[in-house]
Design an enzyme around this catalytic site. Sequence first.
Site, PDB file in Angstrom:
ATOM      1  N   GLU A   1      25.763  14.487  45.885  1.00  0.00           N
ATOM      2  CA  GLU A   1      25.947  13.531  46.978  1.00  0.00           C
ATOM      3  C   GLU A   1      24.862  13.716  48.031  1.00  0.00           C
ATOM      4  O   GLU A   1      24.525  14.856  48.397  1.00  0.00           O
ATOM      5  CB  GLU A   1      27.338  13.769  47.578  1.00  0.00           C
TER       6      GLU A   1
ATOM      7  N   THR B  88      21.835  13.289  47.630  1.00  0.00           N
ATOM      8  CA  THR B  88      20.653  13.883  47.012  1.00  0.00           C
ATOM      9  C   THR B  88      19.662  12.793  46.602  1.00  0.00           C
ATOM     10  O   THR B  88      18.481  13.081  46.415  1.00  0.00           O
ATOM     11  CB  THR B  88      21.041  14.676  45.746  1.00  0.00           C
TER      12      THR B  88
ATOM     13  N   GLY C   5      34.382   3.511  48.301  1.00  0.00           N
ATOM     14  CA  GLY C   5      33.422   4.511  47.835  1.00  0.00           C
ATOM     15  C   GLY C   5      33.117   4.380  46.354  1.00  0.00           C
ATOM     16  O   GLY C   5      32.501   5.259  45.762  1.00  0.00           O
TER      17      GLY C   5
ATOM     18  N   GLU D  41      19.645  -4.337  49.398  1.00  0.00           N
ATOM     19  CA  GLU D  41      20.525  -3.558  50.277  1.00  0.00           C
ATOM     20  C   GLU D  41      19.738  -2.921  51.439  1.00  0.00           C
ATOM     21  O   GLU D  41      20.199  -2.893  52.561  1.00  0.00           O
ATOM     22  CB  GLU D  41      21.255  -2.486  49.454  1.00  0.00           C
TER      23      GLU D  41
ATOM     24  N   ASP E 230      23.554   4.238  43.418  1.00  0.00           N
ATOM     25  CA  ASP E 230      24.551   3.233  43.039  1.00  0.00           C
ATOM     26  C   ASP E 230      23.966   2.205  42.071  1.00  0.00           C
ATOM     27  O   ASP E 230      24.563   1.877  41.044  1.00  0.00           O
ATOM     28  CB  ASP E 230      25.072   2.517  44.297  1.00  0.00           C
TER      29      ASP E 230
HETATM   30  C1  GLA Z   1      26.025   5.838  49.292  1.00  0.00           C
HETATM   31  C2  GLA Z   1      24.606   5.354  49.037  1.00  0.00           C
HETATM   32  C3  GLA Z   1      23.947   6.149  47.900  1.00  0.00           C
HETATM   33  C4  GLA Z   1      24.079   7.644  48.109  1.00  0.00           C
HETATM   34  C5  GLA Z   1      25.511   8.023  48.461  1.00  0.00           C
HETATM   35  C6  GLA Z   1      25.660   9.462  48.836  1.00  0.00           C
HETATM   36  O1  GLA Z   1      26.849   5.531  48.212  1.00  0.00           O
HETATM   37  O2  GLA Z   1      24.615   3.993  48.723  1.00  0.00           O
HETATM   38  O3  GLA Z   1      22.597   5.765  47.773  1.00  0.00           O
HETATM   39  O4  GLA Z   1      23.181   8.105  49.071  1.00  0.00           O
HETATM   40  O5  GLA Z   1      26.018   7.240  49.531  1.00  0.00           O
HETATM   41  O6  GLA Z   1      25.402  10.278  47.746  1.00  0.00           O
END
Ligand code: GLA
Length: 403
Positions: A48, A50, A138, A174, A186
């Site tokens: 996370e 990263t 999330g 985005e 994502d």
């Molecule tokens: C969100 C962002 C991702 C990532 C996560 C944390 O989901 O969209 O790019 O940085 O947070 O790992």
Amino acid sequence: MEKIFNSETEKKQKQLLLNKLIDSKEKLITNNNIVNILSPGRANIIGEHTDYNMGFSLPIATDKYKFLTGIKNNSDFVEIYDSSFKEYYKFSLSNISFDSKVKWSNYIKGVVREFLINKHEISGFSFVLDSNLPIGAGLSSSAAIEVGVAKLIEEIFHLKIKPMDTVEYCHSAENNFVGVKCGYLDQISVVFGKKDCAIFLDFKDLSHNYIPFNLKDYLILIVDSKEERNLSNTEYNRRREECNEVVEVFVKISGNKEIKNLSEIDLNSLNNIKVKIPGKLYRRARHVITENIRVLETREALVKGNIKKIGNLLNGSHKSLRDDYEVSTERLNYLVEEINKIDGVLGARLMGAGFGGNIISIVKNTELDKIKNVIGEKYARKFNDDPDFICCKPSDGAKKINF
Ligand code: GLA
């Protein structure tokens, strides 16, 4: 595949909706030119914050989806009917501007704009958007919409878009239109997901490979705290800036100009300069560096079938996100602590950006009902709110489906 996306009634309903949408224009609806796209969300097993630090992550694409049914409408307009929220929205291709009132429309506009910027020949289209993917929980419903729209456009207008270009368009939508400076986690997960596999991502060069995902008697349980997150204007962008700051400070102190990001610094080198940097920045860096190590260890444990170890690594990740990266909340901490007290739970951590949203846990499948009951009751008593429970399996990335 979920039943609701399969049934004849659903299919007919969508076609009727589409008929209505383009009623005043030419009648185009035939089975041949309707395109159906299934676009998954993403669950991140570990790794996370990263992605924008050029590190590692180990996500899956979920078996919960955005579902788009669309068709070319021979106009200059894109029109959408969101059948979960019963909302209608329309915008012109010649005037794509940010809408601060209807936030979800911006994910769609941003992607359409990318196709125009990249000079693809597209015209107006209409689509119905459906979902069994919880929003703001999330599970990256925003990337699921973005990639779903990109795939829909690709299919409707018979374009040949390389998967990595789809990732770039959605990532740019985005970052440059919606205004969230997210990394690639994502969008890559939603595009490259694979059934029964986790995706090992190396953000240094955006490469990936697949690791068979077999948790034996255990499964992934996501608990949605229902605590709302607002990523665009929050701490997320600030964390990114803090990471850049540590790199700058590190380069200055060490004199090593080769270092471009936190993932190129190891824990020893960071500890060597610990006293010279502000405590907060040291902790941000320590999270990123140790989280990368946890990803590698999780990958190894997955290959070896050591599920218990994966649970421990999830707990380590949560502690680091809570104490070093400071992206947890009272509700998320409560969920992680309480779920870990129950027999049959191997570990848990907050998932995604944090600041609300959900936790991911590894639980024994025979204990699932008990776990849901215990957590549901305790959480309701403490926060006067009911959490949602979502079980996830790795699925394929966004794709066209034929009924
Ligand atoms: C969100 C962002 C991702 C990532 C996560 C944390 O989901 O969209 O790019 O940085 O947070 O790992």
